[in-house]
Design a protein around this motif. Structure first.
Motif, PDB file in Angstrom:
ATOM      1  N   UNK A  71      26.079   7.715  33.400  1.00 34.79           N
ATOM      2  CA  UNK A  71      24.766   7.448  33.997  1.00 34.79           C
ATOM      3  C   UNK A  71      24.262   6.053  33.653  1.00 34.79           C
ATOM      4  N   UNK A  72      24.175   5.646  32.376  1.00 36.95           N
ATOM      5  CA  UNK A  72      23.710   4.283  32.109  1.00 36.95           C
ATOM      6  C   UNK A  72      24.652   3.216  32.658  1.00 36.95           C
ATOM      7  N   UNK A  73      25.948   3.492  32.756  1.00 44.35           N
ATOM      8  CA  UNK A  73      26.878   2.545  33.358  1.00 44.35           C
ATOM      9  C   UNK A  73      26.478   2.243  34.796  1.00 44.35           C
ATOM     10  N   UNK A  74      26.157   3.268  35.563  1.00 42.62           N
ATOM     11  CA  UNK A  74      25.775   3.079  36.961  1.00 42.62           C
ATOM     12  C   UNK A  74      24.381   2.485  37.088  1.00 42.62           C
ATOM     13  N   UNK A  75      23.480   2.800  36.154  1.00 43.31           N
ATOM     14  CA  UNK A  75      22.154   2.200  36.187  1.00 43.31           C
ATOM     15  C   UNK A  75      22.226   0.704  35.897  1.00 43.31           C
ATOM     16  N   UNK A  76      23.066   0.308  34.958  1.00 39.60           N
ATOM     17  CA  UNK A  76      23.268  -1.117  34.704  1.00 39.60           C
ATOM     18  C   UNK A  76      23.861  -1.793  35.933  1.00 39.60           C
ATOM     19  N   UNK A  77      24.713  -1.073  36.673  1.00 35.07           N
ATOM     20  CA  UNK A  77      25.260  -1.625  37.915  1.00 35.07           C
ATOM     21  C   UNK A  77      24.154  -1.908  38.927  1.00 35.07           C
ATOM     22  N   UNK A  78      23.091  -1.095  38.926  1.00 31.78           N
ATOM     23  CA  UNK A  78      21.951  -1.368  39.808  1.00 31.78           C
ATOM     24  C   UNK A  78      21.311  -2.701  39.436  1.00 31.78           C
ATOM     25  N   UNK A  79      21.104  -2.907  38.135  1.00 28.08           N
ATOM     26  CA  UNK A  79      20.471  -4.162  37.698  1.00 28.08           C
ATOM     27  C   UNK A  79      21.349  -5.372  38.013  1.00 28.08           C
ATOM     28  N   UNK A 117      22.657  -9.652  22.843  1.00 31.14           N
ATOM     29  CA  UNK A 117      22.113  -8.603  23.699  1.00 31.14           C
ATOM     30  C   UNK A 117      21.337  -7.578  22.871  1.00 31.14           C
ATOM     31  N   UNK A 118      20.460  -6.792  23.498  1.00 32.47           N
ATOM     32  CA  UNK A 118      19.648  -5.819  22.744  1.00 32.47           C
ATOM     33  C   UNK A 118      20.512  -4.882  21.909  1.00 32.47           C
ATOM     34  N   UNK A 119      20.039  -4.558  20.718  1.00 32.44           N
ATOM     35  CA  UNK A 119      20.839  -3.735  19.809  1.00 32.44           C
ATOM     36  C   UNK A 119      21.035  -2.322  20.362  1.00 32.44           C
ATOM     37  N   UNK A 120      20.085  -1.798  21.135  1.00 31.70           N
ATOM     38  CA  UNK A 120      20.260  -0.462  21.711  1.00 31.70           C
ATOM     39  C   UNK A 120      21.431  -0.436  22.679  1.00 31.70           C
ATOM     40  N   UNK A 121      21.563  -1.469  23.491  1.00 34.24           N
ATOM     41  CA  UNK A 121      22.675  -1.564  24.426  1.00 34.24           C
ATOM     42  C   UNK A 121      23.997  -1.660  23.684  1.00 34.24           C
ATOM     43  N   UNK A 122      24.037  -2.491  22.658  1.00 32.26           N
ATOM     44  CA  UNK A 122      25.267  -2.651  21.885  1.00 32.26           C
ATOM     45  C   UNK A 122      25.592  -1.383  21.095  1.00 32.26           C
ATOM     46  N   UNK A 123      24.562  -0.746  20.520  1.00 34.88           N
ATOM     47  CA  UNK A 123      24.799   0.461  19.750  1.00 34.88           C
ATOM     48  C   UNK A 123      25.332   1.595  20.595  1.00 34.88           C
ATOM     49  N   UNK A 124      24.771   1.784  21.794  1.00 38.49           N
ATOM     50  CA  UNK A 124      25.240   2.856  22.670  1.00 38.49           C
ATOM     51  C   UNK A 124      26.655   2.578  23.151  1.00 38.49           C
ATOM     52  N   UNK A 125      26.948   1.318  23.446  1.00 34.30           N
ATOM     53  CA  UNK A 125      28.280   0.954  23.928  1.00 34.30           C
ATOM     54  C   UNK A 125      29.347   1.142  22.845  1.00 34.30           C
ATOM     55  N   UNK A 126      28.953   0.974  21.579  1.00 31.94           N
ATOM     56  CA  UNK A 126      29.919   1.076  20.486  1.00 31.94           C
ATOM     57  C   UNK A 126      30.290   2.516  20.134  1.00 31.94           C
ATOM     58  N   UNK A 127      29.537   3.489  20.619  1.00 30.98           N
ATOM     59  CA  UNK A 127      29.799   4.882  20.267  1.00 30.98           C
ATOM     60  C   UNK A 127      30.894   5.480  21.138  1.00 30.98           C
ATOM     61  N   UNK A 128      31.493   6.578  20.659  1.00 28.02           N
ATOM     62  CA  UNK A 128      32.393   7.343  21.499  1.00 28.02           C
ATOM     63  C   UNK A 128      31.627   7.811  22.737  1.00 28.02           C
ATOM     64  N   UNK A 234      13.674   7.424  22.883  1.00 28.71           N
ATOM     65  CA  UNK A 234      13.909   7.349  24.329  1.00 28.71           C
ATOM     66  C   UNK A 234      13.496   6.010  24.935  1.00 28.71           C
ATOM     67  N   UNK A 235      12.316   5.498  24.550  1.00 32.24           N
ATOM     68  CA  UNK A 235      11.871   4.210  25.086  1.00 32.24           C
ATOM     69  C   UNK A 235      12.768   3.079  24.612  1.00 32.24           C
ATOM     70  N   UNK A 236      13.218   3.151  23.355  1.00 29.39           N
ATOM     71  CA  UNK A 236      14.113   2.117  22.842  1.00 29.39           C
ATOM     72  C   UNK A 236      15.428   2.109  23.616  1.00 29.39           C
ATOM     73  N   UNK A 237      15.958   3.291  23.929  1.00 30.30           N
ATOM     74  CA  UNK A 237      17.202   3.379  24.681  1.00 30.30           C
ATOM     75  C   UNK A 237      17.034   2.872  26.118  1.00 30.30           C
ATOM     76  N   UNK A 238      16.024   3.389  26.811  1.00 25.32           N
ATOM     77  CA  UNK A 238      15.831   3.004  28.213  1.00 25.32           C
ATOM     78  C   UNK A 238      15.524   1.522  28.330  1.00 25.32           C
ATOM     79  N   UNK A 239      14.647   1.007  27.454  1.00 24.92           N
ATOM     80  CA  UNK A 239      14.308  -0.401  27.517  1.00 24.92           C
ATOM     81  C   UNK A 239      15.455  -1.296  27.109  1.00 24.92           C
ATOM     82  N   UNK A 240      16.225  -0.880  26.095  1.00 30.29           N
ATOM     83  CA  UNK A 240      17.310  -1.715  25.626  1.00 30.29           C
ATOM     84  C   UNK A 240      18.491  -1.752  26.570  1.00 30.29           C
ATOM     85  N   UNK A 241      18.772  -0.661  27.255  1.00 25.99           N
ATOM     86  CA  UNK A 241      19.926  -0.614  28.148  1.00 25.99           C
ATOM     87  C   UNK A 241      19.583  -1.158  29.528  1.00 25.99           C
ATOM     88  N   UNK A 242      18.439  -0.761  30.078  1.00 26.43           N
ATOM     89  CA  UNK A 242      18.086  -1.163  31.437  1.00 26.43           C
ATOM     90  C   UNK A 242      17.369  -2.500  31.487  1.00 26.43           C
TER      91      UNK A 242
END
Length: 495
Positions: A71-79, A117-128, A234-242
């Motif tokens: 889901x966040x992969x495709x949302x980033x594709x929108x941006x 880049x925002x740490x939330x984006x990097x942190x989520x990307x680094x996880x399994x 939730x706000x940190x994740x949505x704001x950091x990724x999108x």
């Protein structure tokens, strides 16, 4: 109207069914109208699908670089697709505030050096990926735990415990990413103290650190990710990724989740296929958490014993009460766009395909109540009268079909103005509608009734009504028949 890419197999059809509504919702925030939103969502989905194909998403996929979950992969594709529109001279279809953001330093952070880049984006990307998906679906998409468990192939009885572990792992990833970020001496001096203060709910926020967070965006973003208390994740994740529109998207998804629960209280509404890799991710996560606890404990001890800082002494005082940092963790988001009222979801020209097979007793596997998919249409719409001359023409277009599912679009042209409408038809072969956009629906046996959404209920004389849906079939999939507009028979063509 834009055409969606055709899925190549059942896995990609499931990807459409799972993610299309989220992509369309974010695309609607990014554009000035439904038509532009449909085009942006379609292009972004095609781009995200190509990336997923190239990286490999199936059970036998080879090792791949770190990547966001679906889901966040495709949302980033929108941006990124919106950025390509702006660069290519098509920015007139984008929201004006988004265009300003795309040409600002804030947007440059998302395409610049990875360590910036925002740490939330990097942190989520680094996880399994299964762990990252569990965090995103729960915190941002606001799906109930049992739905997330079914979708990811987890045990519903233990999903809450796994989520707590994933949150801790995400926090550790963000802490390490923040320490790896190039920063000036002032930010560096606060980095470990920031970790120590946010680790304990009883720790007070020192005044000098609070003032620093009010003026430093990267440190404020890190503080939001590091703080496990207060509901700011939730706000940190949505704001950091999108980036742009993260808060508005978050609010839309929460409203959608509330409407879903209201429509199906207590129902297990997700029948999507379980994802592979969850058990492997749990094993890796356990090892990472053990390491993270040891490293974080050492870092905390060093931070709390540093000399020459009265702020550090205050943070270690157990009698102090919690105070929120002065900085908003989503400070980089434009307030005008993030707080505007959400529009209804626009209509796509072609549907996302799906591989699930909803049964007559099951509700929509994952309905997304944006005014278009709620099965609340009137099931007792009168059968059409065949004695009068048809006052409308209709086209039933079978856009796509696969082993046990299909997608179709219905277009009705009326010769009279309408202020509210319902379109009904019948199926011969027991087909079932599973999801619909640009109309609400209900099905009673073979008879399906689609009713207008709030934004498309008014139709001028000679105007067209268009909506699409996903359905399931077995044995045969003959076209719809006996189609009527407001109880009046229409001349029907099939394609």
């Amino acid at each position: 109207m834009p055409d969606l890419p055709t899925p190549q197999d059942a896995t990609e059809a499931a990807l459409f069914a799972e993610c299309w509504d989220a992509v369309l919702s974010y695309a609607d925030l990014c554009t000035v109208g439904p038509e532009s939103a449909g085009h942006l969502a379609s292009e972004a989905f095609a781009a995200g699908l190509r990336e997923a194909r190239e990286a490999g998403t199936g059970p036998g996929a080879a090792r791949r670089p770190a990547r966001l979950p679906r889901v966040p992969l495709l949302l980033v594709a929108v941006r990124t697709t919106a950025a390509a529109w702006e660069e290519g001279g098509r920015g007139d279809g984008l929201d004006p505030d988004l265009r300003l953001w795309l040409n600002s330093e804030q947007a440059a952070r998302y395409s610049g050096p990875p360590l910036g880049r925002p740490v939330a984006l990097r942190g989520l990307r680094d996880m399994q990926e299964p762990d990252a998906a569990l965090l995103w679906l729960t915190e941002v998409e606001a799906l109930p735990p049992h739905v997330v468990a079914r979708r990811l192939g987890l045990d519903p009885a233990t999903v809450s415990d796994e989520l707590a572990q994933v949150r801790a792992l995400f926090r550790d990833r963000c802490r390490r990413n923040h320490l790896d970020t190039p920063m000036d001496a002032r930010c560096r001096s606060y980095a470990r103290l920031l970790d120590a203060v946010n680790r304990s709910p009883a720790a007070d926020m020192p005044g000098d650190l609070s003032r620093h967070l009010a003026t430093c965006v990267p440190c404020a973003e890190a503080a939001a990710c590091l703080r496990p208390h207060g509901g700011g994740l939730p706000a940190a994740l949505a704001g950091g990724v999108l980036g742009w529109g993260g808060l508005a998207y978050l609010e839309r998804r929460r409203r959608a989740a509330e409407a879903r629960l209201a429509a199906h209280p207590g129902a297990d509404t997700d029948t999507g296929p379980a994802r592979p890799g969850a058990q492997k991710a749990r094993m890796v996560r356990g090892a990472l958490l053990v390491t993270a606890v040891l490293v974080s404990g050492l870092a905390l001890a060093v931070s709390m014993t540093q000399g020459g800082s009265s702020a550090g002494a205050r943070a270690a005082d157990g009698d102090l009460t919690e105070r929120r940092p002065a900085a908003d963790p989503t400070i980089s988001l434009p307030v005008t766009a993030a707080t505007r009222p959400a529009r209804e979801a626009p209509k796509p020209s072609a549907s996302a395909s799906r591989s699930t097979d909803p049964s007559p007793r099951d509700p929509d596997p994952d309905p997304e109540p944006q005014g278009t998919t709620s099965p609340t249409a009137r099931p007792d719409t009168p059968r059409p009268s065949t004695s009068a001359t048809p006052s409308c023409t209709a086209v039933y277009d079978l856009v796509n079909e696969w082993t046990d599912g299909f997608q179709a679009i219905v277009t009705v042209t009326t010769d009279r103005p309408l202020d509210g409408w319902s379109v009904a038809w019948s199926f011969r072969d027991g087909q079932r509608v599973g999801q619909m956009w640009d109309a609400a629906y209900a099905q009673n046996g073979p008879r399906v009734t689609a009713s207008a959404a709030d934004y498309n209920k008014s139709v001028a004389a000679g105007g067209k009504i268009t909506f699409g849906f996903l359905g399931s079939w077995r044995g045969a999939n003959s076209p719809a028949y006996d189609l009527a507009l407001d109880g009046r028979a229409c001349a029907l063509k099939t394609g």
